[in-house]
Structure formats: C-alpha cells, structure tokens
Design a protein around this motif. Sequence first.
Motif, PDB file in Angstrom:
ATOM      1  N   LEU A  40      54.007   2.905 -35.441  1.00  0.00           N
ATOM      2  CA  LEU A  40      55.225   2.199 -35.846  1.00  0.00           C
ATOM      3  C   LEU A  40      55.142   0.715 -35.485  1.00  0.00           C
ATOM      4  CD1 LEU A  40      58.139   4.670 -34.974  1.00  0.00           C
ATOM      5  CD2 LEU A  40      57.493   3.836 -37.240  1.00  0.00           C
ATOM      6  N   GLU A  41      54.584   0.412 -34.319  1.00  0.00           N
ATOM      7  CA  GLU A  41      54.414  -0.993 -33.928  1.00  0.00           C
ATOM      8  C   GLU A  41      53.503  -1.721 -34.917  1.00  0.00           C
ATOM      9  OE1 GLU A  41      52.971  -1.048 -29.947  1.00  0.00           O
ATOM     10  OE2 GLU A  41      54.844  -0.289 -29.070  1.00  0.00           O
ATOM     11  N   LEU A  42      52.423  -1.058 -35.338  1.00  0.00           N
ATOM     12  CA  LEU A  42      51.521  -1.666 -36.318  1.00  0.00           C
ATOM     13  C   LEU A  42      52.236  -1.914 -37.648  1.00  0.00           C
ATOM     14  CD1 LEU A  42      48.264   0.461 -35.754  1.00  0.00           C
ATOM     15  CD2 LEU A  42      48.745  -1.846 -34.904  1.00  0.00           C
ATOM     16  N   ILE A  43      53.063  -0.962 -38.049  1.00  0.00           N
ATOM     17  CA  ILE A  43      53.814  -1.097 -39.302  1.00  0.00           C
ATOM     18  C   ILE A  43      54.807  -2.250 -39.202  1.00  0.00           C
ATOM     19  CG2 ILE A  43      55.533   0.037 -40.772  1.00  0.00           C
ATOM     20  CD1 ILE A  43      54.077   2.712 -40.047  1.00  0.00           C
ATOM     21  N   ILE A  44      55.499  -2.340 -38.066  1.00  0.00           N
ATOM     22  CA  ILE A  44      56.481  -3.413 -37.865  1.00  0.00           C
ATOM     23  C   ILE A  44      55.797  -4.775 -37.887  1.00  0.00           C
ATOM     24  CG2 ILE A  44      58.072  -4.422 -36.183  1.00  0.00           C
ATOM     25  CD1 ILE A  44      58.711  -1.474 -35.346  1.00  0.00           C
ATOM     26  N   GLU A  45      54.651  -4.882 -37.215  1.00  0.00           N
ATOM     27  CA  GLU A  45      53.913  -6.150 -37.194  1.00  0.00           C
ATOM     28  C   GLU A  45      53.574  -6.614 -38.606  1.00  0.00           C
ATOM     29  OE1 GLU A  45      50.444  -5.449 -34.876  1.00  0.00           O
ATOM     30  OE2 GLU A  45      51.516  -5.320 -32.953  1.00  0.00           O
ATOM     31  N   ARG A  46      53.071  -5.705 -39.427  1.00  0.00           N
ATOM     32  CA  ARG A  46      52.663  -6.071 -40.784  1.00  0.00           C
ATOM     33  C   ARG A  46      53.869  -6.364 -41.674  1.00  0.00           C
ATOM     34  NH1 ARG A  46      49.050  -3.710 -38.158  1.00  0.00           N
ATOM     35  NH2 ARG A  46      46.814  -3.816 -38.623  1.00  0.00           N
ATOM     36  N   THR A  47      54.948  -5.638 -41.450  1.00  0.00           N
ATOM     37  CA  THR A  47      56.165  -5.895 -42.220  1.00  0.00           C
ATOM     38  C   THR A  47      56.701  -7.290 -41.926  1.00  0.00           C
ATOM     39  OG1 THR A  47      56.719  -3.530 -42.180  1.00  0.00           O
ATOM     40  CG2 THR A  47      58.492  -5.071 -42.715  1.00  0.00           C
ATOM     41  N   LYS A  48      56.738  -7.656 -40.654  1.00  0.00           N
ATOM     42  CA  LYS A  48      57.205  -8.996 -40.276  1.00  0.00           C
ATOM     43  C   LYS A  48      56.279 -10.079 -40.833  1.00  0.00           C
ATOM     44  CE  LYS A  48      59.691  -7.902 -35.987  1.00  0.00           C
ATOM     45  NZ  LYS A  48      59.705  -8.072 -34.506  1.00  0.00           N
ATOM     46  N   ALA A  49      54.983  -9.820 -40.792  1.00  0.00           N
ATOM     47  CA  ALA A  49      54.017 -10.818 -41.260  1.00  0.00           C
ATOM     48  C   ALA A  49      54.177 -11.109 -42.748  1.00  0.00           C
ATOM     49  CB  ALA A  49      52.599 -10.339 -40.968  1.00  0.00           C
TER      50      ALA A  49
END
Length: 231
Positions: free
Chosen positions: A220-229
């Motif tokens: 989920l952290e990886l998904i959030i990082e990419r979504t924000k980017a």
Amino acid sequence: MTDVLLRGGLPWGLGAPADILVRDGLIHQVGAGVDAPGARSVDVSGQLVLPGLVEAHCHLDKTLYGGPWVPHSAGDTLAGRIGNDLARRAELGVPSAARVRALLERMSAAGTTHVRTHTDIDPLVGLRGVEAVREAAAGCPVDVRQVAFPQHGVLTDPGTAELLEEALKSGVEAVGGLDPAGVDRDPVRHLDLVFGLAERYGAHLDLHLHDGGSLGGWELELIIERTKALG
C-alpha cells in the motif's frame, strides 16, 4: 425515443414527491407539475425513485449466465480459484458475447446503468474477452467500462504486459493489477509497469490487493508513493 413522464414519485434525496421527465433514456426534468405533452405518463405515486445503480466490480467476460448449471470446482485458495478459471475456460466456452449480452440485459432490467468489468488479459485468451464485452455492450443501455486485468499475473505470465498495452491502445479505459507480491513476487516491478501503462495512455488504474499483514501494508505504501508522484 418516446418521452416518459413518471408522475408523483419520491426521488432519492429530494424529500418530496415530484414528476420526472425522461427523454431519450436520460432524466430531462424533475419537479412538481411537469408539463410534457405527448409523453407516456406512468403513475409512480408513493414509490421511491432511485438513480441508476452502479456495478463497480464484475467479470462480464467470464459469466456463465444463461448456460447450464456448472458446479463449483475450484479450491479454497486464491491461486486455486485462478487456476481453475484458466483450466476450464475453453471447456465452458468463455468468453461468450451472447452470455455477456444476456447478463447486461438482465442487469439493465434490474436498474443498473453503469458497469466496470475486469476483463482477463493473458497470452491464451489474448484480447478475445475485450472484444466479446465490447460486442455485447454495443447498443446496450448500460454504460460499460473495461479494466484490462492480468488475472494470472504480469511478470509471471510472459506476454501479458504487451497485451495489456494492446488493450489500452484499442480503447480499454483502465489497466489492472493483482497482488504484486503474492502473484508476481516483485511488487516494485509490477507496480512500476502498471502505473507506467496508466500514465502513458491516460488510463485509470484498478488494483486488487489481497496480500495481508505487513507485506500488504508495504505494498500500500508503494501504491501511495506512485499515486502521489503522478498527481
């Protein structure tokens, strides 16, 4: 298309009875005492009138609706169910545009107006599921949006990534992903690939994450990082 005037219903959220004029299949006017000469009038006094229902998650391409009864044959695990789908697809005649159309007509009759469907993409089925759903949805009153879905993995099923891209090129609206660790064993590469496709084609992204515990939390952290980017 004939205008239809629904008289005296209780529209969801309005708090008072009202008339609803439907023109060309769409709500044209809502209010008290709507005047619509020539419209077919239907008395719905005292009945709740809801907006069209939205089916946000289904798999139209794998439907067996309208066919003979098929008993459950998958195991208890996610991998077992996915493997069973793959093993029995040809035997069960999946995908079938006729069955997809029959199910869409049934959904429409029950009030569904929008569907998001996750269509299998893999080297064995290619884009046949996409084409079957597209054929069935043509001229149907239900608005159907497809997700190019790698049900059997992206990295673990060579050729799938290229087919996902072909599906997006053909007009499929979204790209999917499935358990980047549990299925593909490489969350970083999996997520980089599907996020990259979504960015390149301006597509929506629909991820299914069943991995639990700290592993799922990290994903989920990886998904959030990419979504924000990607904003």
